[in-house]
Structure formats: structure tokens, C-alpha cells
Design a protein around this motif. Sequence first.
Motif, mmCIF file in Angstrom:
data_model
loop_
_atom_site.group_PDB
_atom_site.id
_atom_site.type_symbol
_atom_site.label_atom_id
_atom_site.label_comp_id
_atom_site.label_asym_id
_atom_site.label_seq_id
_atom_site.Cartn_x
_atom_site.Cartn_y
_atom_site.Cartn_z
ATOM 1 N N GLY A 1 49.385 43.448 34.458
ATOM 2 C CA GLY A 1 48.046 43.100 34.004
ATOM 3 C C GLY A 1 47.632 41.679 34.332
ATOM 4 O O GLY A 1 46.450 41.410 34.544
ATOM 5 N N GLU A 2 48.606 40.795 34.418
ATOM 6 C CA GLU A 2 48.266 39.378 34.636
ATOM 7 C C GLU A 2 47.551 39.117 35.945
ATOM 8 O O GLU A 2 46.842 38.113 36.068
ATOM 9 C CB GLU A 2 49.514 38.485 34.612
ATOM 10 N N ILE A 3 47.723 39.982 36.927
ATOM 11 C CA ILE A 3 47.051 39.703 38.198
ATOM 12 C C ILE A 3 45.538 39.689 38.044
ATOM 13 O O ILE A 3 44.829 39.189 38.899
ATOM 14 C CB ILE A 3 47.447 40.704 39.304
ATOM 15 N N ALA A 4 45.053 40.255 36.933
ATOM 16 C CA ALA A 4 43.605 40.275 36.724
ATOM 17 C C ALA A 4 43.134 39.120 35.856
ATOM 18 O O ALA A 4 41.958 39.046 35.506
ATOM 19 C CB ALA A 4 43.193 41.589 36.088
ATOM 20 N N LYS A 5 44.056 38.231 35.511
ATOM 21 C CA LYS A 5 43.757 37.199 34.534
ATOM 22 C C LYS A 5 42.471 36.417 34.849
ATOM 23 O O LYS A 5 41.582 36.307 34.008
ATOM 24 C CB LYS A 5 44.942 36.233 34.424
ATOM 25 N N SER A 6 42.372 35.902 36.062
ATOM 26 C CA SER A 6 41.208 35.067 36.362
ATOM 27 C C SER A 6 39.925 35.915 36.398
ATOM 28 O O SER A 6 38.854 35.458 36.000
ATOM 29 C CB SER A 6 41.401 34.310 37.675
ATOM 30 N N PHE A 7 40.058 37.147 36.853
ATOM 31 C CA PHE A 7 38.907 38.050 36.872
ATOM 32 C C PHE A 7 38.404 38.295 35.450
ATOM 33 O O PHE A 7 37.208 38.199 35.155
ATOM 34 C CB PHE A 7 39.314 39.370 37.535
ATOM 35 N N VAL A 8 39.360 38.563 34.561
ATOM 36 C CA VAL A 8 39.021 38.819 33.169
ATOM 37 C C VAL A 8 38.384 37.577 32.526
ATOM 38 O O VAL A 8 37.404 37.684 31.778
ATOM 39 C CB VAL A 8 40.285 39.254 32.388
ATOM 40 N N ILE B 1 31.873 38.984 41.863
ATOM 41 C CA ILE B 1 32.657 38.355 40.803
ATOM 42 C C ILE B 1 34.108 38.807 40.842
ATOM 43 O O ILE B 1 34.971 38.170 40.258
ATOM 44 C CB ILE B 1 32.073 38.605 39.389
ATOM 45 N N ALA B 2 34.370 39.900 41.555
ATOM 46 C CA ALA B 2 35.753 40.386 41.636
ATOM 47 C C ALA B 2 36.451 39.911 42.900
ATOM 48 O O ALA B 2 37.582 40.301 43.178
ATOM 49 C CB ALA B 2 35.765 41.910 41.590
ATOM 50 N N SER C 1 38.028 37.264 44.097
ATOM 51 C CA SER C 1 39.388 36.717 44.133
ATOM 52 C C SER C 1 40.407 37.745 43.642
ATOM 53 O O SER C 1 41.522 37.819 44.137
ATOM 54 C CB SER C 1 39.471 35.428 43.318
ATOM 55 N N PHE C 2 39.995 38.567 42.700
ATOM 56 C CA PHE C 2 40.868 39.635 42.213
ATOM 57 C C PHE C 2 41.185 40.607 43.347
ATOM 58 O O PHE C 2 42.346 40.973 43.590
ATOM 59 C CB PHE C 2 40.180 40.353 41.048
ATOM 60 N N GLN D 1 43.506 39.091 45.811
ATOM 61 C CA GLN D 1 44.870 39.029 45.296
ATOM 62 C C GLN D 1 45.562 40.396 45.415
ATOM 63 O O GLN D 1 46.737 40.484 45.783
ATOM 64 C CB GLN D 1 44.830 38.593 43.832
ATOM 65 N N LEU D 2 44.812 41.453 45.114
ATOM 66 C CA LEU D 2 45.378 42.795 45.247
ATOM 67 C C LEU D 2 45.752 43.073 46.696
ATOM 68 O O LEU D 2 46.739 43.734 46.989
ATOM 69 C CB LEU D 2 44.376 43.849 44.764
ATOM 70 N N ASP E 1 48.900 40.466 47.470
ATOM 71 C CA ASP E 1 50.135 40.706 46.706
ATOM 72 C C ASP E 1 50.564 42.163 46.691
ATOM 73 O O ASP E 1 51.739 42.466 46.527
ATOM 74 C CB ASP E 1 49.969 40.252 45.245
ATOM 75 N N HIS E 2 49.613 43.078 46.797
ATOM 76 C CA HIS E 2 49.958 44.491 46.658
ATOM 77 C C HIS E 2 49.541 45.320 47.861
ATOM 78 O O HIS E 2 49.638 46.550 47.821
ATOM 79 C CB HIS E 2 49.334 45.065 45.386
ATOM 80 N N ILE F 1 44.585 40.650 28.105
ATOM 81 C CA ILE F 1 45.810 40.115 28.686
ATOM 82 C C ILE F 1 46.288 38.881 27.932
ATOM 83 O O ILE F 1 45.478 38.029 27.616
ATOM 84 C CB ILE F 1 45.575 39.749 30.173
#
Lengths: 147, 147
Positions: A103-110, B105-106, B108-109, B112-113, B116-117, B147
Motif C-alpha cells: 500500500g505504501e507505494i500509493a502514499k504520495s498519491f493518497v 494527479i496520479a 507520479s503514482f 512508480q508502478l 517498480d512493478h 496507509i
Amino acid sequence: MNSDWDQRLREHGFRITPQRQLVLEAVERLRHGTPEEILIEVQRTASGVNLSTVYRTLEVLEDVGLITHAHIGHGAPTYHAVDEELHIHLVCDTCGRVSSAPGEIAKSFVEQLRSDHAFVTDISHMAIHGECESCFGVLGEDLLRSI
Amino acid sequence: MNSDWDQRLREHGFRITPQRQLVLEAVERLRHGTPEEILIEVQRTASGVNLSTVYRTLEVLEDVGLITHAHIGHGAPTYHAVDEELHIHLVCDTCGRVSSAPGEIAKSFVEQLRSDHAFVTDISHMAIHGECESCFGVLGEDLLRSI
DNA sequence: GTATATGCAAAGGGTTTGCACGGTT
DNA sequence: AACCGTGCAAACCCTTTGCATATAC
């Protein structure tokens, strides 16, 4: 199993029943389960339990905060115990495989949703769709709506 | 309406029919619509059109890249024309209201996905659930799994 | 003893499918 | 003329609900 599960139920005015214990144990054992899968797991010990009881029990267990569910796709939702580590489901729309990400990968988004939109996000509730590594490129550019 | 919609269909080997035109126009007019809502909109002009035709047509229009759908909650999906600006649906689990946020707004999320994934995300496909400003605090802390 | 939970069966929403007919190419 | 698309009805999956019975308190 969460040691005070029965306390939790009682506190909220619910009764302790074998069915409720069995459903909770099944969810914890499966780690990910649809109502149907949970029923099958429960029926390994108690074959008489009914699907509608599973539905009603899942609702109660979620009410008191012992479990949560996530929507992975068009089908039935998936239930988890709340003591599972919070995770995001990544669903590949090409091969259908589901993987998990912390879940932390969404931290900044959240945090951004909170500051810019005053919205407190439960990021694990809905899966994230897209295309996984091994399928990359199968979906056309304009079919996969990336930013 | 997207000026080359018929070209798009023909290119993919589909035929041009009044129903396909009407469904596409209805989606564009509604901006957000469930299959049922789209049917009603279509029937304002052509009352004989059937729900199953709407379903089959939505599938075709999505195949050729003229529309997309998003899952907002447990119910029917919502269809959009692809020339709509890409947006994320924010659903409040307390009051049920749905608001929109720009897809960026998403950013950077999503990046990251990807890094990293190795996952290429279609962020608009599934709504984001949580609690909106006016409802903040209604959900218990452990029911809203932040989170 | 009383209220709540359960099992069963039926109904409900949303979606898909088989088939014969009609329209597009 | 050949094939694809449509309407209609039935079937499908997932979920909810009404009701009588059983069980926790």
C-alpha cells in the motif's frame, strides 16, 4: 486468529455463532476469497452452511472491522482479514493475472488527494488495472489510457 | 461526434448501423452513462432498440477505441467517449457522491508502478474510494484503511 | 423466553447467449 | 447473395430478501 474477534462482535451487539467463527477463519486461511470460495472453505468443516449466511456474515464481520473487501474486476469481490498487510491489487487486462503491491507505494498519491481534493483514500478498495510486464504492448496505445 | 467513427468501425471489419451511431452519440451526450441509461437515451430517438444491442454495441465501440468504461462501485459500469478528458472518479463511501479529478494527479503514482512493478496503469478504469471532505470522520479509523 | 441468526427458496439486478429474422456490404 | 447485426426470450452469475425454524443470550 484475531484473539478478540468475539469481543468485537459482542461490543457491536452481535451474537457469537459457529458460522461467524467459521467464516472468519476461512477468510484468514484463504487470505483472498470470494463469497463462493469462502463458502466452499467453510463447508469443508460444516457442510450445512448456506451461501446467504456467508453473505450476511461477511457483512457483519466487515461492520465490526474484522475484514474488508476489494473489487478486483467485474466479478465477485475479494475478502481479506484486516490483519493482512494493506496491499493494492494490480490486474493485467490482457492476461488477467492479479499481483499485489504494498500500500505504501500509493502514499504520495493518497496525500495529494487529501491535500488537493480533501479526499481520504482507501487505496486498497479498488484494484488498479493496466498491463503487466509480460503483456506489455498488447493493448493498443489508445486502448490503454495512460496519462 | 468523433468525425471518423465510421472509419474506425470499418477499419476493424465492423459494419455501420444506425444503432451503433445512436449508441455512440448517446454516450457522448451523456458524458457518463450506464448501459441502462444509454438505452434510455437511445430510445428517445429509436424506441425499438434493445438492451442486448446496447451491450453488444458498447463492446464493439470499446474494441475499436471510441469509448471506455470505468467501474465506479458495485453496480453497472459507466461509459465515456475517449475524447473526454481522462479523469479519475472519486467515490465517497459515506455519502455515495462521485466527483472527478484530473488524471494527471496520479502521474507520479503511475510512474512508480511502471518503474517498480513494470505495470502500465490505466488509472481511470477503477474509481478511487474513500471519504470526501464533508463526510470526513464518519468512517471509523479502522474501517477506512488509509496507509 | 425473547430476540437474533440461520437455512431454504424465491426474486432481484446486471449481463450474456441462442436463434431466427432483417439489414449492410 | 453472403454474412453480420439485431430483437427477443431465456439463461446466467452474483446478491438480496421473506419467511419459518433454530439458537444465543
